[in-house]
Design an enzyme around this catalytic site. Structure first.
Site, short mmCIF file in Angstrom:
data_model
loop_
_atom_site.label_atom_id
_atom_site.label_comp_id
_atom_site.label_asym_id
_atom_site.label_seq_id
_atom_site.Cartn_x
_atom_site.Cartn_y
_atom_site.Cartn_z
N GLN A 1 0.78 -1.23 0.00
CA GLN A 1 0.00 0.00 0.00
C GLN A 1 0.81 1.29 0.00
OE1 GLN A 1 -2.38 -2.01 3.17
NE2 GLN A 1 -4.05 -0.76 2.37
N ARG B 1 4.53 -1.21 12.44
CA ARG B 1 4.10 -2.43 11.77
C ARG B 1 4.25 -2.24 10.26
NH1 ARG B 1 -1.42 -4.40 10.30
NH2 ARG B 1 -1.26 -6.65 10.08
N HIS C 1 1.15 -9.55 3.46
CA HIS C 1 0.03 -8.64 3.70
C HIS C 1 -0.70 -8.47 2.36
CE1 HIS C 1 -1.46 -5.22 6.40
NE2 HIS C 1 -2.12 -5.04 5.28
N ASN D 1 -1.77 -11.59 7.03
CA ASN D 1 -2.66 -10.55 7.51
C ASN D 1 -4.11 -10.80 7.09
OD1 ASN D 1 -3.22 -7.82 8.66
ND2 ASN D 1 -3.75 -7.36 6.52
N GLU D 2 -5.03 -10.63 8.02
CA GLU D 2 -6.47 -10.74 7.75
C GLU D 2 -6.77 -11.99 6.93
OE1 GLU D 2 -8.01 -6.98 6.32
OE2 GLU D 2 -7.60 -6.01 8.23
N ASN E 1 -7.26 -6.64 13.93
CA ASN E 1 -7.52 -5.39 13.23
C ASN E 1 -8.98 -5.03 13.51
OD1 ASN E 1 -4.98 -5.88 12.25
ND2 ASN E 1 -5.62 -6.28 10.15
N TYR F 1 -12.12 -2.19 13.39
CA TYR F 1 -12.67 -0.91 12.91
C TYR F 1 -14.07 -0.65 13.44
CZ TYR F 1 -8.53 -0.81 10.07
OH TYR F 1 -7.21 -0.80 9.70
N GLU G 1 -4.31 -3.22 14.02
CA GLU G 1 -4.84 -2.07 13.24
C GLU G 1 -6.06 -1.53 13.96
OE1 GLU G 1 -5.79 -2.93 9.10
OE2 GLU G 1 -3.86 -3.94 8.83
N TRP H 1 -3.73 2.61 12.55
CA TRP H 1 -3.68 2.50 11.10
C TRP H 1 -4.17 3.80 10.50
CZ3 TRP H 1 -1.68 -1.06 7.86
CH2 TRP H 1 -2.02 -0.95 6.50
N GLU I 1 -6.01 2.09 -0.52
CA GLU I 1 -6.96 1.15 0.08
C GLU I 1 -7.81 0.48 -1.00
OE1 GLU I 1 -7.30 0.14 3.26
OE2 GLU I 1 -5.77 1.45 4.12
#
Ligand SMILES: *[C@@H]1O[C@H](CO)[C@@H](O)[C@H](O)[C@H]1NC(C)=O
Ligand SMILES: *[C@@H]1O[C@H](CO)[C@@H](O)[C@H](O)[C@H]1NC(C)=O
Ligand SMILES: *[C@@H]1O[C@H](CO)[C@@H](O)[C@H](O)[C@H]1NC(C)=O
Ligand SMILES: *[C@@H]1O[C@H](CO)[C@@H](O)[C@H](O)[C@H]1NC(C)=O
Ligand SMILES: *[C@@H]1O[C@H](CO)[C@@H](O)[C@H](O)[C@H]1NC(C)=O
Ligand SMILES: *[C@@H]1O[C@H](CO)[C@@H](O)[C@H](O)[C@H]1NC(C)=O
Length: 541
Positions: A90, A148, A194, A239-240, A376, A378, A449, A493, A500
């Site tokens: 990213q 990170r 990631h 990741n995720e 992570n 949100y 995150e 984050w 994104e």
């Protein structure tokens, strides 16, 4: 007064929640969908469910932030990692430079330019590859003790394999970045994968749909441990895990025009295959690290998931069970295997033979394969029972449950942020942490995150809503720690505006805003200034 009205409590909601959250609800199973669930106490903040739309919903948090009750940095455990983060994919850019091979996302964006905002900026991003020294200084200015980051597999091994050759320029780049961070007192918290991986592995062998990728992933990881393990003490394998699979296959980001159902496409099988191979790659690599490197290097290895607390859409027992089922279909899918060695029973039942099976040996290898869980977080959602599955794009098609933004009464979780455009529900973070503690015997956790977009503000530097968002989530994190959850770090984050995916740069996620009209200048936002203040001064004591 504002506080009371903005978080006005609906008596019905509380009644539902007390029932749902505090007690085991014994009810007759009517059909195979209903299973009795063990329910756990986790409603410290239940009063904030059903918050309403006010002009400034953050006011109570901002007031609290200025009070002596707000947990300061010192009140967190000794050695707690306070950081920020980003990922190679990213921010690095230099997609065609430094000997880098292409990754799967280069291809996805190239093939689907339409739905991706800022697709023209995809290959250069914010040029972190060239400006890493300057970027480390920006990170240092925040007062964090950890960062990170992730390593790009295709920058290290352009075709994904050792046989295809090691790209020394790539090796050097991460050596320089890691050394630069350490020189400035910042501990690297490193992701091995990631989202992105070498396109050649996908084109030649089917990527993570092919189990033999586990071997390539292991070779790549071993190279990283050998090369950087003397200095890197925190590794995250993938990741995720669940989200990476859902996005790529079940949500079909590779083909946004799709309107198919699971019954006539293979993508609903591929999603499970993908997670299965992610988990085997994780466990194989973790085993290697523990056997060959951990004793000498003294580091730890874990994986990261997305997270969220599913709250029943109504008091209807079917919705209550649906909420538990979504917890299993999202997080149990990953956490049950790495803690207990196998998928949740409910998934085996609902997915049937499309869910791959672990051998005895694999179960043994998976069990206890993680030193920590990266979370992570949100926001959170309600869960509604939905037996009528037709579309595959909402949640997990097989869960027979969908997430909803508001419940049967039209109430939302927490409150709606007008600037970042998502529901702000720090209780969900607290509740999720308690859930993990109870369900998986209190593992070590990092919040890898947490943050909110600034997509709806005219001046991205004036991101006051983000200060309140972060403060509320730090408070919830501290509340979980007070209640015995083993949280050892928090990463805001993101450090810089990140690409994104389909949203491109429109979310302005960075503590440092990037001015694309002024040579990619990095400019600290109000949140960056606040975070620095919070981390470097114990102002409130
Ligand atoms: C909340 O406010 C926004 C903007 O003022 C509005 O668009 C939205 O419909 C409101 N939602 C509710 C549930 O009242
Ligand atoms: C909190 O304190 C800052 C200064 O430290 C001030 O600018 C701000 O207005 C205060 N916020 C509230 C809600 O009192
Ligand atoms: C899986 O990968 C191996 C190489 O590791 C390859 O020989 C095999 O053909 C691949 N299978 C598929 C279905 O692509
Ligand atoms: C995308 O979806 C459409 C409609 O379902 C289908 O016809 C097409 O083959 C798909 N393309 C790819 C590349 O999967
Ligand atoms: C299920 O979906 C179909 C097709 O969208 C619709 O015609 C039907 O009414 C739905 N049934 C229920 C119970 O919602
Ligand atoms: C902060 O956390 C405490 C629990 O430790 C909670 O009671 C309180 O409501 C939280 N404050 C805010 C503003 O979220």
């Amino acid at each position: 007064m504002e506080i009371l009205s903005s978080f006005r409590i609906s008596k019905t909601t509380i009644a539902i929640l007390s029932l749902v959250l505090l007690f085991n609800i014994p009810y007759q199973a009517s059909g195979h969908l209903l299973h009795r669930q063990k329910t756990i106490k986790y409603d410290l903040f239940a009063s904030q469910i059903g918050g309403e739309n006010t002009s400034n919903p953050y006011e109570p948090i901002l007031k609290f932030l200025n009070s002596s009750k707000f947990p300061n940095r010192k009140s967190f455990p000794h050695g707690f990692l306070f950081g920020t983060g980003s990922s190679a994919l990213q921010i690095e850019g230099a997609s065609h430079e430094g000997g880098r091979g292409l990754g799967i996302w280069d291809d996805i964006v190239e093939q689907n330019k339409g739905p991706f905002l800022d697709a023209d900026k995809f290959s250069s991003k914010i040029e972190h590859y060239k400006r890493y020294k300057e970027d480390v200084q920006h990170i240092k200015k925040l007062g964090v003790n950890s960062y990170r980051m992730s390593i790009s597999w295709n920058r290290i091994l352009p075709d994904g394999t050792l046989k295809g050759g090691i790209n020394q320029e790539g090796i050097n780049f991460y050596n320089n970045l890691i050394n630069e961070l350490l020189k400035n007192g910042i501990e690297p918290f490193v992701g091995i994968m990631h989202f992105d991986y070498p396109l050649a592995l996908k084109q030649n062998y089917g990527g993570f749909l092919n189990r033999s990728i586990v071997k390539y992933y292991k070779d790549y990881s071993e190279l990283l441990f050998k090369t950087y393990g003397d200095r890197v003490k925190h590794w995250t394998t993938i990741n995720e895990v669940e989200f990476a699979a859902l996005v790529q296959y079940m949500f079909n980001i590779e083909n946004s025009s799709t309107d198919q159902t699971c019954t006539n496409t293979k993508i609903c099988t591929q999603t499970y295959t993908l997670v299965h191979n992610f988990l085997l790659a994780h466990a194989t690599t973790s085993k290697l690290y523990k056997k060959k490197f951990q004793a000498i290097q003294g580091g730890e290895i874990g994986l990261a998931i997305t997270s969220g607390r599913y709250v029943p859409y109504s008091s209807n027992p079917e919705d209550v069970v649906a909420a538990q089922r979504l917890m299993d279909f999202y997080w149990g899918w990953i956490l049950d295997p790495v803690f207990n060695g196998d998928y949740p029973r409910i998934m085996k039942e609902f997915v049937g033979n499309r869910l791959p099976k672990f051998t005895k040996k694999e179960k043994y290898m998976l069990k206890g394969s993680t030193n920590f869980i990266g979370i992570n977080y949100y926001t959170s959602h309600f869960a509604r029972h939905e037996p009528n599955r037709t579309k595959i794009t909402a949640d997990n098609y097989d869960a027979l449950a969908v997430s909803e933004a508001s419940n049967v009464e039209g109430k939302i979780l927490g409150f709606k942020d007008q600037y970042g455009w998502s529901n702000v529900y720090p209780e969900g973070l607290y509740n999720f942490l308690i859930y993990i503690k109870e369900k998986y015997k209190n593992p070590k956790v990092y919040i890898t995150e947490n943050g909110i977009a600034s997509s709806k503000i005219s001046n991205p530097l004036k991101d006051g809503h983000r200060i309140a968002y972060v403060a509320a989530h730090l408070n919830a994190t501290k509340a979980a720690i007070n209640d015995g959850v083993n949280v050892q770090g928090y990463f805001l984050w993101a450090a810089f505006d990140t690409f994104e995916f389909q949203a491109g740069y429109s979310g302005n996620w960075g503590l440092y805003h990037i001015d694309f009209n002024d040579n990619l200048k990095r400019i600290p936002t109000d949140t960056a200034k606040w975070y620095k203040e919070y981390l470097t001064h114990d102002l409130r004591h």
